[in-house]
Scaffold this motif. Structure first.
Motif, PDB file in Angstrom:
ATOM      1  N   GLU A   2      -3.892   1.320 -39.570  1.00 36.37           N
ATOM      2  CA  GLU A   2      -4.733   0.841 -38.536  1.00 36.37           C
ATOM      3  C   GLU A   2      -4.005   0.455 -37.323  1.00 36.37           C
ATOM      4  N   PRO A   3      -4.946   0.552 -36.071  1.00 37.35           N
ATOM      5  CA  PRO A   3      -4.126   0.325 -34.714  1.00 37.35           C
ATOM      6  C   PRO A   3      -3.462  -1.001 -34.741  1.00 37.35           C
ATOM      7  N   ARG A   4      -3.536  -2.000 -35.513  1.00 32.93           N
ATOM      8  CA  ARG A   4      -2.682  -3.219 -35.447  1.00 32.93           C
ATOM      9  C   ARG A   4      -1.318  -3.032 -36.417  1.00 32.93           C
ATOM     10  N   ARG A   5      -1.297  -2.134 -36.912  1.00 37.01           N
ATOM     11  CA  ARG A   5      -0.045  -1.978 -37.872  1.00 37.01           C
ATOM     12  C   ARG A   5       1.191  -2.024 -36.658  1.00 37.01           C
ATOM     13  N   LEU A   6       2.189  -2.828 -36.959  1.00 32.38           N
ATOM     14  CA  LEU A   6       3.293  -3.107 -36.368  1.00 32.38           C
ATOM     15  C   LEU A   6       4.166  -1.869 -36.770  1.00 32.38           C
TER      16      LEU A   6
ATOM     17  N   MET B 157       3.179 -10.959 -39.093  1.00 36.19           N
ATOM     18  CA  MET B 157       2.070 -11.668 -38.294  1.00 36.19           C
ATOM     19  C   MET B 157       1.385 -10.488 -37.727  1.00 36.19           C
ATOM     20  N   TYR B 158      -0.162 -10.429 -38.030  1.00 41.14           N
ATOM     21  CA  TYR B 158      -0.835  -9.188 -37.586  1.00 41.14           C
ATOM     22  C   TYR B 158      -1.933  -9.892 -36.551  1.00 41.14           C
ATOM     23  N   PRO B 159      -2.017  -9.011 -35.489  1.00 42.94           N
ATOM     24  CA  PRO B 159      -3.185  -9.389 -34.568  1.00 42.94           C
ATOM     25  C   PRO B 159      -4.616  -8.909 -35.560  1.00 42.94           C
ATOM     26  N   SER B 160      -5.532  -9.648 -34.811  1.00 38.87           N
ATOM     27  CA  SER B 160      -6.840  -9.327 -35.524  1.00 38.87           C
ATOM     28  C   SER B 160      -7.241  -7.936 -35.171  1.00 38.87           C
ATOM     29  N   LYS B 161      -8.185  -7.437 -35.952  1.00 39.53           N
ATOM     30  CA  LYS B 161      -8.572  -6.029 -35.807  1.00 39.53           C
ATOM     31  C   LYS B 161      -8.727  -5.581 -34.409  1.00 39.53           C
ATOM     32  N   PHE B 162      -8.728  -4.513 -33.944  1.00 35.71           N
ATOM     33  CA  PHE B 162      -9.103  -3.872 -32.689  1.00 35.71           C
ATOM     34  C   PHE B 162      -8.981  -2.226 -32.869  1.00 35.71           C
ATOM     35  N   ASP B 163     -10.140  -2.093 -31.888  1.00 31.35           N
ATOM     36  CA  ASP B 163      -9.975  -0.276 -31.820  1.00 31.35           C
ATOM     37  C   ASP B 163      -9.010  -0.009 -30.705  1.00 31.35           C
ATOM     38  N   TYR B 164      -8.585   1.193 -30.731  1.00 29.84           N
ATOM     39  CA  TYR B 164      -7.425   1.631 -29.958  1.00 29.84           C
ATOM     40  C   TYR B 164      -7.515   3.069 -29.322  1.00 29.84           C
TER      41      TYR B 164
ATOM     42  N   MET C 166      -1.349 -11.390 -28.958  1.00 29.57           N
ATOM     43  CA  MET C 166      -2.414 -11.120 -30.137  1.00 29.57           C
ATOM     44  C   MET C 166      -2.036 -11.174 -31.579  1.00 29.57           C
TER      45      MET C 166
END
Lengths: 157, 270
Positions: A17-21, B1-8, B40
């Motif tokens: 996912e794009p939010r993967r750190l 800690m994860y940001p909420s979902k987003f497109d990139y 985020m």
């Protein structure tokens, strides 16, 4: 989305996912668990890795931002035969670690610091490691270890 | 800690970045991400689309343009810190960049990101305000130059419109003396109060963390213009300013710090 990068010289591609750190990409998707997550808020430095040769806090970089980058983690320092990197050996010899949790980040931040700063002295090491916290408060021996390694790596004044 | 979902998506050029940002009302640009990603993760920012301008290497430069220096928005703090040109022409900016976060943060964070984030507690925006810098933004209606004095509007709010991209920061040369005083209790912390003082013809004084945005000390500047002594001018430093109280300092303590730090900064200028 597909994200590929070279970690310790090996090419990896994972669908994330794009939010993967970046730190989770390294630990969970690739399986290199030497890099730790500490505060998760870019304060403590436990997750420090090298990105294109420079220290970064991998909890504050998105994996997608590291597309095409060259990453070095603590696992990438020793020789294939197990011979430790001068920094790792110096941490061992100077007792630069107690519980060891901050150590991978300390070592990676120190490597970047040594490479970027010829002529390190104690003050510069202390200031240069301001982004890495050791809750055992073992700073004294960490600084000693970094200076010993810098000397051995031929970059001390 | 994860940001909420987003497109990139990745921007391939400035024009491409503008096109992509316009495609989504809740989109945000990301460069180094060292202001945005923490926000985020705390879910204080929840963009639905990130447009990554990190690959626009043309926006990373420091150029001498005669009466001013031009700094590309994507120039990282570590480059501002170590630039020989800046160290020679605007050493204050290199010094202030060296106080941002820690080495890891400075390796990733960009000057444009710090400015566009517009945090009143950040070092660089206040320094640029004292230096009378101006920001160059491009958007659908073209390119415009915004003076720092009109750029910082309020809490994390700037004069940039959502479809505009900050591309360059122009900083006038001719600084004859400067001082930057950052008061904090621990390494790598934000300033509890910071003061940037610049002599470039007249004397300009700007504050870090004395309000919701970086602020100029009009009281102090007026006093100096009318010939006041350093002590008198410093005493008026916080005139008309009501700093916030938080865990680090009460409003009253911030006012006290502002006066003391301003006096020290002005003493260094003279």
């Amino acid at each position: 989305m597909k994200v590929s990068m070279k970690i310790n010289g090996v090419e990896y591609e994972r669908d994330v996912e794009p939010r993967r750190l970046l730190v989770h990409y390294i630990r969970e998707d690739v399986g290199l668990t030497g890099t730790n997550v500490g505060c998760d808020t870019s304060s403590c430095g436990a997750c420090t890795v090298l990105m294109d040769g420079k220290s970064v806090k991998s909890c504050t970089v998105l994996a997608v931002q590291a597309e095409g980058a060259e990453i070095t983690t603590i696992e990438g320092l020793a020789e294939p035969d197990g011979t430790l990197h001068p920094l790792q050996r110096a941490f061992q010899e100077c007792h630069g670690l107690q519980c060891g949790y901050c150590t991978p980040g300390m070592v990676m931040a120190s490597l970047s610091l040594i490479k970027e700063n010829p002529g390190l002295d104690e003050r510069k090491v202390r200031e240069g490691l301001e982004g890495n916290l050791c809750r055992c408060t073992g700073y004294h021996n960490i600084v000693k270890a970094v200076l010993q390694a810098a000397d051995e790596m031929g970059v001390k004044a | 800690m994860y940001p909420s979902k987003f497109d990139y998506v990745r921007a391939l050029s400035v024009d491409d970045a503008l096109e992509k940002i316009a495609s989504d009302e809740e989109a945000k640009f990301i460069a180094g991400g060292h202001s945005l990603v923490p926000l985020m993760k705390f879910r204080l920012a929840t963009p639905s689309l990130l447009v990554d301008i990190g690959g626009l290497h043309d926006l990373s430069y420091i150029k001498d343009e005669g009466d001013h220096l031009a700094i590309g928005a994507l120039t990282r703090h570590t480059e501002v810190e170590h630039s020989q040109l800046l160290q020679a022409e605007l050493p204050m900016l290199s010094y202030v960049a060296s106080l941002v976060g820690d080495p890891q943060v400075r390796h990733r964070g960009t000057i444009g990101g710090s400015v566009a984030h517009g945090d009143g507690a950040s070092d660089l925006p206040a320094a640029l305000l004292a230096l009378d810098a101006s920001m160059i933004a491009v958007g659908p209606s073209g390119r415009r130059e915004i003076p720092a004095k009109e750029f910082f509007k309020g809490f994390l709010e700037t004069a940039l419109s959502p479809d505009e991209l900050l591309v360059e920061i122009k900083v006038p040369k001719g600084v004859s003396s400067w001082s930057y005083k950052k008061f904090n209790r621990r390494a790598q912390d934000w300033a509890i109060v910071g003061v940037a003082a610049v002599k470039n013809g007249s004397t300009k004084v700007a504050f870090v963390n004395m309000g919701s945005s970086p602020l100029r000390s009009t009281g102090c500047e007026d006093a100096l213009r009318s010939g006041a002594t350093i002590e008198e001018a410093a005493e008026r430093a916080a005139e008309g300013i009501e700093p916030p109280s938080d865990l680090n300092a009460s409003s009253e303590f911030r006012v006290h710090l502002a006066k003391v730090l301003t006096r020290r900064a002005l003493e260094e200028l003279s």
